[in-house]
Design an enzyme around this catalytic site. Structure first.
Site, PDB file in Angstrom:
ATOM      1  N   ASN A 123     -12.876   5.493   2.212  1.00  0.00           N
ATOM      2  CA  ASN A 123     -12.342   6.570   2.540  1.00  0.00           C
ATOM      3  C   ASN A 123     -10.668   6.389   1.394  1.00  0.00           C
ATOM      4  O   ASN A 123      -9.972   5.736   0.801  1.00  0.00           O
ATOM      5  CB  ASN A 123     -10.921   4.985   3.655  1.00  0.00           C
ATOM      6  CG  ASN A 123     -12.426   4.776   4.508  1.00  0.00           C
ATOM      7  OD1 ASN A 123     -12.904   4.304   5.220  1.00  0.00           O
ATOM      8  ND2 ASN A 123     -12.763   6.072   5.014  1.00  0.00           N
ATOM      9  N   ASP A 183     -15.400  -0.459  11.548  1.00  0.00           N
ATOM     10  CA  ASP A 183     -15.212  -0.352  12.769  1.00  0.00           C
ATOM     11  C   ASP A 183     -15.887   1.317  13.915  1.00  0.00           C
ATOM     12  O   ASP A 183     -15.892   0.881  14.603  1.00  0.00           O
ATOM     13  CB  ASP A 183     -13.315   0.409  12.683  1.00  0.00           C
ATOM     14  CG  ASP A 183     -13.243   0.946  12.043  1.00  0.00           C
ATOM     15  OD1 ASP A 183     -14.356   1.475  11.120  1.00  0.00           O
ATOM     16  OD2 ASP A 183     -12.295   2.261  12.195  1.00  0.00           O
ATOM     17  N   ALA A 186      -2.327   8.046   5.807  1.00  0.00           N
ATOM     18  CA  ALA A 186      -1.322   8.396   6.705  1.00  0.00           C
ATOM     19  C   ALA A 186      -0.055   7.818   5.860  1.00  0.00           C
ATOM     20  O   ALA A 186       0.730   5.997   6.306  1.00  0.00           O
ATOM     21  CB  ALA A 186      -1.794   7.536   7.503  1.00  0.00           C
ATOM     22  N   HIS A 206      -6.139   5.413  -2.252  1.00  0.00           N
ATOM     23  CA  HIS A 206      -5.432   6.377  -2.152  1.00  0.00           C
ATOM     24  C   HIS A 206      -5.636   7.263  -3.894  1.00  0.00           C
ATOM     25  O   HIS A 206      -4.073   7.211  -3.474  1.00  0.00           O
ATOM     26  CB  HIS A 206      -4.472   5.575  -1.694  1.00  0.00           C
ATOM     27  CG  HIS A 206      -3.831   6.050  -0.349  1.00  0.00           C
ATOM     28  ND1 HIS A 206      -4.443   6.553   1.098  1.00  0.00           N
ATOM     29  CD2 HIS A 206      -4.297   3.923   0.575  1.00  0.00           C
ATOM     30  CE1 HIS A 206      -4.339   5.643   2.199  1.00  0.00           C
ATOM     31  NE2 HIS A 206      -4.339   4.237   1.985  1.00  0.00           N
ATOM     32  N   HIS A 258     -14.194   4.356  10.366  1.00  0.00           N
ATOM     33  CA  HIS A 258     -14.544   4.900   9.372  1.00  0.00           C
ATOM     34  C   HIS A 258     -15.266   4.911   7.932  1.00  0.00           C
ATOM     35  O   HIS A 258     -15.355   5.887   7.608  1.00  0.00           O
ATOM     36  CB  HIS A 258     -13.435   3.357   8.552  1.00  0.00           C
ATOM     37  CG  HIS A 258     -11.830   3.771   8.167  1.00  0.00           C
ATOM     38  ND1 HIS A 258     -11.238   2.998  10.464  1.00  0.00           N
ATOM     39  CD2 HIS A 258     -10.794   4.000   7.835  1.00  0.00           C
ATOM     40  CE1 HIS A 258      -9.763   2.600   9.922  1.00  0.00           C
ATOM     41  NE2 HIS A 258      -9.731   3.853   9.201  1.00  0.00           N
ATOM     42  N   ALA A 270      -5.431   6.627  10.539  1.00  0.00           N
ATOM     43  CA  ALA A 270      -4.185   6.619  10.590  1.00  0.00           C
ATOM     44  C   ALA A 270      -4.128   4.786  10.727  1.00  0.00           C
ATOM     45  O   ALA A 270      -3.699   3.832  11.443  1.00  0.00           O
ATOM     46  CB  ALA A 270      -2.960   6.556  11.712  1.00  0.00           C
ATOM     47  N   GLY A 271      -4.956   4.092   9.600  1.00  0.00           N
ATOM     48  CA  GLY A 271      -5.676   2.727   9.917  1.00  0.00           C
ATOM     49  C   GLY A 271      -6.300   2.664  11.076  1.00  0.00           C
ATOM     50  O   GLY A 271      -6.870   3.568  11.399  1.00  0.00           O
ATOM     51  N   ASP A 275      -8.233  -3.117   8.270  1.00  0.00           N
ATOM     52  CA  ASP A 275      -6.358  -1.989   7.800  1.00  0.00           C
ATOM     53  C   ASP A 275      -6.307  -2.106   9.307  1.00  0.00           C
ATOM     54  O   ASP A 275      -5.231  -0.333  10.021  1.00  0.00           O
ATOM     55  CB  ASP A 275      -6.938  -0.892   7.490  1.00  0.00           C
ATOM     56  CG  ASP A 275      -6.276   0.009   7.109  1.00  0.00           C
ATOM     57  OD1 ASP A 275      -4.940  -0.047   6.617  1.00  0.00           O
ATOM     58  OD2 ASP A 275      -6.709   1.162   6.726  1.00  0.00           O
ATOM     59  N   GLU A 290       1.526  -1.433  -0.519  1.00  0.00           N
ATOM     60  CA  GLU A 290      -0.018   0.034  -0.012  1.00  0.00           C
ATOM     61  C   GLU A 290       1.121   1.087  -0.128  1.00  0.00           C
ATOM     62  O   GLU A 290       1.167   1.599   0.979  1.00  0.00           O
ATOM     63  CB  GLU A 290      -0.800  -0.101   1.275  1.00  0.00           C
ATOM     64  CG  GLU A 290      -2.009   1.023   0.849  1.00  0.00           C
ATOM     65  CD  GLU A 290      -3.063   1.311   2.167  1.00  0.00           C
ATOM     66  OE1 GLU A 290      -3.957   1.783   2.453  1.00  0.00           O
ATOM     67  OE2 GLU A 290      -2.549   0.483   3.551  1.00  0.00           O
TER      68      GLU A 290
END
Length: 384
Positions: free
Chosen positions: A216, A245, A137, A192, A248, A306-307, A271, A126
């Site tokens: 995301n 989660d 991130a 991304h 996100h 960040a994840g 992630d 990634e």
């Protein structure tokens, strides 16, 4: 931590099979595999009131248990693997984050040995071939265009264990890199990215098959500029990763993805970063400092997510109990679909005779009670 279940019958549970859920079902384990019939004298474990589902398959994971797959030692990587295994993930791909090319090649060499040993199912790169506009991130100064020659260098460094590359396919070299990956049987994932709808369609036509954490790190869906989200959701060739989660994604976004793509095209992922299964505190994600507070990981500088600190047992329970997704659909998304994408569905991803005895035992509230991997209890269910 019990040992090998050489001949065991798991009886009385609701067993989720590819054909549906069997009430008062049973799973027979012989050695490391699921068997079609039991030998005389096999041990019986009464799992009445529980669920038995296939072991979880996580195709996007950066670490856990305080350990990083991106920068940790071999022992630290194994700590992360064990942490996620204790949460039901019996098959795991190690994801890297953006770094210098030489460093990523070195990491690929280390991780590839763990793939050969059977501890990991592959490597996911990634970055660094992602958009500075949607970097999340990742260190912007280390980003680069997806030059096919450099993509090939990382593939070679992984010695055949590279399973997926996340690319901003609209960047120079993006389409050529997608074609290169597709030719070599490596997943080209769109993520991304700052791509338009049209650019995303072009990448899919070139061979991209996965959307990295849909919604995301990509432009939002808009009525005149639908962007990558619409293109990724509508195309049957694409499997969409989702991070369930509660941070996100809004529940409505998750529902939209399931409704539009269908369970057969969703892969639930974590992630996860180092803090998964470990706790709040200060961490590093590649070269960037991360603070985890109340279970949410954010960059110290800028505050980008960040994840995650997610484990797949939590994702499973949340998907069923809060998002009201049918259990069979969740099993498909968390086990079968990623196993198919990774090319390992002949071994894992469902409870069928001849496959590895990888399974998870859940109670009636979908709380994890047991984990078996290749016939060994990672966590033996204590049901008294």
């Amino acid at each position: 931590m019990a040992g090998r279940a050489d001949s065991t019958v798991l009886a009385g549970a609701r067993v989720v099979l590819p054909t549906g859920t069997v009430e008062n079902g049973r799973v027979i384990v012989e050695g490391t595999r699921i068997a079609g019939s039991a030998h005389e004298g096999a041990r019986t474990v009464d799992l009445t009131g529980h669920w038995v589902v296939p072991g979880f398959v996580d195709m996007h994971n950066h670490g856990g248990g305080g350990a990083s797959f991106t920068s940790g030692t071999v022992d630290e990587v194994l700590t992360g693997v064990r942490t996620h295994r204790e949460h039901g993930t019996t098959t795991l791909v190690a994801s890297t984050v953006t770094g210098e090319m030489a460093f990523l090649a070195q990491r690929a060499g280390i991780l590839s040995e763990l793939v050969e040993q059977g501890d990991l199912a592959g490597i996911h790169f990634e970055g660094p071939f992602i958009s500075p506009c949607r970097k999340g991130a990742h260190s912007e100064k280390l980003l680069r265009h997806p030059d096919p020659a450099e993509v090939r260098k990382l593939m070679d460094a992984a010695h055949g264990t590279a399973k997926m590359f996340t690319l901003a396919t609209e960047l120079p070299g993006g389409i050529e890199s997608v074609r290169l990956l597709a030719e070599h049987g490596v997943i080209a994932a769109i993520g991304h990215t700052d791509a338009t709808y049209e650019q995303t369609v072009e990448a899919i036509d070139a061979g991209a098959t996965v959307a990295t954490h849909l919604f995301n790190a990509m432009p939002p869906l808009a009525h005149r500029e639908p962007g990558p989200i619409a293109a990724l959701l509508e195309d049957e060739r694409i499997t969409v990763e989702l991070i369930d989660d509660g941070t996100h994604l809004h529940p409505a976004a998750l529902e939209l993805a399931y409704h539009h793509a269908g369970a057969a095209r969703v892969a639930l992922i974590t992630d996860a970063m180092d803090a998964a299964g470990f706790g709040d505190g200060q961490y590093q994600l590649g070269p960037l400092a991360v603070e985890v507070k109340d279970g949410v990981a954010r960059l110290v500088e800028g505050g980008s997510i960040a994840g995650s600190t997610l484990t797949l047992d939590t994702a499973f329970r949340r998907a069923v109990t809060l998002d009201r997704i049918p259990v069979g659909d969740v099993v498909q998304s968390i086990s079968a679909n990623p196993a198919r994408l990774l090319g390992v569905y002949d071994k894992v991803g469902s409870l069928e005779p001849g496959k590895d005895a990888d399974l998870v035992v859940l109670d009636a509230d979908f709380t994890l009670k047991g984990v078996m991997r290749k016939g060994d209890w990672v966590i033996e269910p204590h049901l008294g």
